[in-house]
Write a protein that holds these residues in place. Sequence first.
Motif: not given
Lengths: 725, 516
Positions: B22-31, B55-58, B63-66, B82-89
């Motif tokens: 939740l803190a940073s998108r860089g750590q997203a792989n922890a999912v 909690r996480l996906f809630g 936040r609208g990060e999906l 595409q942009g990194a944000t879109r890729k992340y989402k």
Amino acid sequence: MGKARPAAARRKGPGAPAGAQGGRARPSPNPFEVKVNRQKFPVLGRKARHAVGQPGVSRARAVQKRTQTLLKEYKERDKSNVFTDKRFGEYSSNMSSEEKMMKRFALEQQRQHEKKSIYNLNEDEELTHYGQSLADVEKHNDIVDSDSDTEERGTLSAELTAAHFGGGGGLLRKTPLQQGGEEEKPRSRKELIEELIAKSKQEKRARQAQREGALELTEKLDQDWKEIQTLLTHRTPQSENRDKKEHPKPDVYDMMVRELGLERKAQPSNRMKTEEELAKEEQDRLQKLEAARLRRMRGEDEAGDARKPKHLSADDLNDGFVLDKDNRHLLSYTDGKMSIKEEQSREASDGESKEEQGEDPSEEDPEDSSDPEGHLDLESDAESEEDCGWPDREPRQAPGKRMTSNGHKAREPARTELPYTFAAPESYEELKSLLSGKTMEEQLVVVERIQTCNHPSLAVGNKAKLEKLFGFLLEYIGDLATDDPPDLRVIDKLVVQLYNLCQMFPESASNSITSVLRDAMHEMEGAVEARGRAAFPGLDVLVYLKITGTLFPASDFRHPVVTPALVCMSQLLTKCPVLSLQDVVKGLFVCCVFLDYVSLSRRFIPELINFLLGILYVATPNKHGHGYTLVHPFRTSGKNSELLVVSDQEDTATWQRRGLSLAWASGLKGQTKTEANHTSDHLCSGTQGICPTRCHAGRGLQPLLGFSELWVGDFSFCQEDGHWQ
Amino acid sequence: MERDPGPEGARRALGRLLEAVLASRGQANAVFDILAVLQSEDHEETQEAVRACSRLFGALLERGELFVGRLPSEGSVMAGSQGATRKYKVWMRHRYHSCCNRLQELLAHPSFGVKELALSTLMKFVQLEGAHPLEKPKWDGYYLFPRQLFKAVVEGLLSPEDDCSLLLSRFQEYLEHDDIRYHTMQAATAVVGRVADGYPEVPLTFWNNAFTLLSAVSLPRQECSSSSFYVKHVELSRTWKVVHLKEHRKAFQLMWLGFLRHKLPLSLYKKVLVVMHDSILPHLAQPSLMIDFLTRAYDVGGAISLLALNGLFVLIHQHNLEYPDFYRKLYGLLDPSVFHVKYRARFFHLADLFLSSSHLPAYLVAAFAKRLSRLALTAPPEALLMVLPFICNLLRRHPACRVLVHRPLGPELDADPYDPEEEDPAKSRALESSLWELQALQRHYHPEVSQAASVINQALSMPEVSIAPLLDLTAFEVFERDLKKKGQESVPLEFIPTQGLLGRQDDLCAQHFTLS
């Protein structure tokens, strides 16, 4: 302005007429229904109250008012009748309806009372005639006025008569005489009368004086006589003797005679009865009890109709007063023992036979007076036959001392070994510890001695103790029945003890039995609620049901213990499916008990027929084509539908008929196939034995109709000889 | 991922991972680590993972990060420019998807705790997804509901293998909400149709689950103004179907008709018929559609017919159903078992209603009275106490039938003209017969039955006896009543002294039983 105003007024319309229109919220939007009173000059500060009129509404209101007032008056124009509601307090709102009713009732009572008491001669009110009490008049003792003369009462003096009735004649005649005597001016009439009165008064006074004188003289004479009398006594001894005779000197002999005469004589007591008389008495008693039983069986108490007296005398006051029969019991001795039993048994049966005591049983019911004669005879015949059949039946003795003759000898050694006194057990465990580990004879002796030692006549608290003993014994019997194998012989003997205790304390006995039955029913009800069916209960419940039938008269139309027991058995036969041979044994036993219950009253038991038909169905090998629909606990198909079918015909050949063992109900274990087949054979034959006559093989499975006929009409059981195939 | 052993350690480790993602998108792989724990064998750990996912996906949904919209395949997006944000989402949305799939699998988990948690998590996602939709609205004010996700939930609930009744009872609290109810009905219709067609032999558990769910749906009787929605909307639009009760009714009807179209097991038939008149028929948009089902059930016979009677009554009474030979069938239903079945009270209540008409022909009423009294010869006392007043009521209503109790020169019992086998009441010749059965029952062993049967001895009193309080009479109640009835102050006693347990020799017990 002029235009704006009506609009404002109209807007105000709905709010303003709230008072005038009686809260009608709806405004009248139709401008044609509104009349606007236009003001010529608007004046500041004046409230325009009647700016808007509603002619339609006000006309309607006026008409309504007229119909309520004027029309009413008009209708009542020439009528003078008035309806006045005189009910007390009808329109007073400050009285509650209850108060009103009370008051009205009181008034009504008062009114009725007054009316009635006019003719009520028994009241204390004194009736008078001319101010005199009628009661006094009736006594005919006219009180003589001391002033009035006794001799001449009723006859008036000539002068008086003349003065009153003689007209002028008498007086006129007299006046010349008086004129002749003294020259006086003629007196006026008033004077004459006054004179007359004075004269009569004077006369009266003279008479009084004379009478007083006479009285005085009499008294004086009396006194003189007394004085003389004392002198006379010395001279005349006869008179003395005559006086003496009134008070004779107490004579020793006389006194003896008197005393002997007045002495309480010995009451003749009942003589000792002979054997035949005793037997006859017993038979009479039984007959009486039988009559009472029949009456209860027909439910005549139930009907509650007051039994009509046979004969009404013309002199009968109809106040229900009947001379009671003397029901004191004379103390009598039989074989040197006080016979308490009579009283006890009478007490026990008092409740039921209270009414018919001393009545001829054949007179009891006017409806079927022809029946009881013959019936009673029959019964008594049966009774006497029974007596013949049981020569060893002992005459009734005091309950504490009772014992059955069989086993008498065997118990002798037990008698000597056991202690003679036992405290009544306070809890079931205590009783169990007293009885456990002892032989049957010893157990019986123990129970017997507990009863003897705690007989209610010996101490105050004994009654309660023995009442408890009944409950404990019942529990003990239940335990014995659930044991494996059940100890039925002890139960068999204990039942007699139970019977004795029950005769002594019917109330508590019935309470314990009902509580036991209630437990059984409760358990079954729980199972039925949960699964729609229940398993057959243990042998103890069956034994309890059987005991109930022996302790209480099962033929009663309604009985506080027997009727619930009947319902309980009906439940057993309808709610418990037959799953094993044990269940068949239990079911058949219940059937037997059921039939024993109704053997005297001959009543109809639908469940029993269903059950027996079901059992026969289970025993039939080829079930198709019978066309009989089975009722609830049985199913047309399923694994238990061939429970009783004999699998091997050879086993049938080796089978021998004998009674079913009650112990089978608690367990049939380790049976070989042959034994199982034999058991089935037993059960089938038992079923057939129980089945009423017409249920033979040919018509067995269908004719419900035939059954019912049979149960309504003639009613007999007979053993079928044919063996079910 | 190094962590302490045991659920406590797992909880702490998951907490750390969660915060990191939740803190940073860089750590997203922890999912992936969190999702891996979802597969754990240990129940406790699985539960912890479910909580963490919730909690996480809630948080991500809020936040609208999906990614919103039609989801492109993962590979194409990653490869694209595409942009990194879109890729992340898009990537995160895929993780969300796999998480939901796993949760749906967990609905069939052996542990009830996990099941329940998975259900509540899924429902939470449904709520959040409804509030922050992952689809683009087609136009302004378009009604959006996470149908896909919700259908998956319903599918998980209607498992063909396990009995989900506990979970369904938990689910029932969501059904209070209008939108959930509406979509449940739609989803259930689809799932039932698919499963029933998919399997050659549909397992019983599925039908039970389906019935539990279907019968849990209860519509309000009237359109209520304040509708409660599970998914919060800013403003409800009148154009949405979900707002109208009419649409709910339609969906309800579709659902039940779809369910009843299939061949149901017998026990389920009974269950459906028990609730039919009360909770199904009133809510259907067109109750007359049930006619076929009910008439067929009525023809089945036995207990099912008894139960179908109630639904038929509602249709006849309120929806003008014309049913030929109705009374003939009702007559056919009277067999000895009618006094022993569980639904006795219900049946006789209805029979009383049907026979209360005074326009019935006398032969029909006579046939019913005769049949009932014939059956009464097999009935237990508690049923007799009800059926005897019932028969007397029939005689009261139809004076023409009183010949049945007054036939001075009637035939003998052997020649009763009544034909008990005849199915047609008109041909049963009941009117020529007599109610001798009642006279037989006057000798019944139970005093109250005897009295009830003796009523016919006198002229029948005019007001009818209400049988309503007698309908539910059980033997136990009769027993208790007899116990409480204290007539006399003293109990009569048997005066013949007893000989022993089996009684005297001429008693039946002694004849047939021995003690040994």
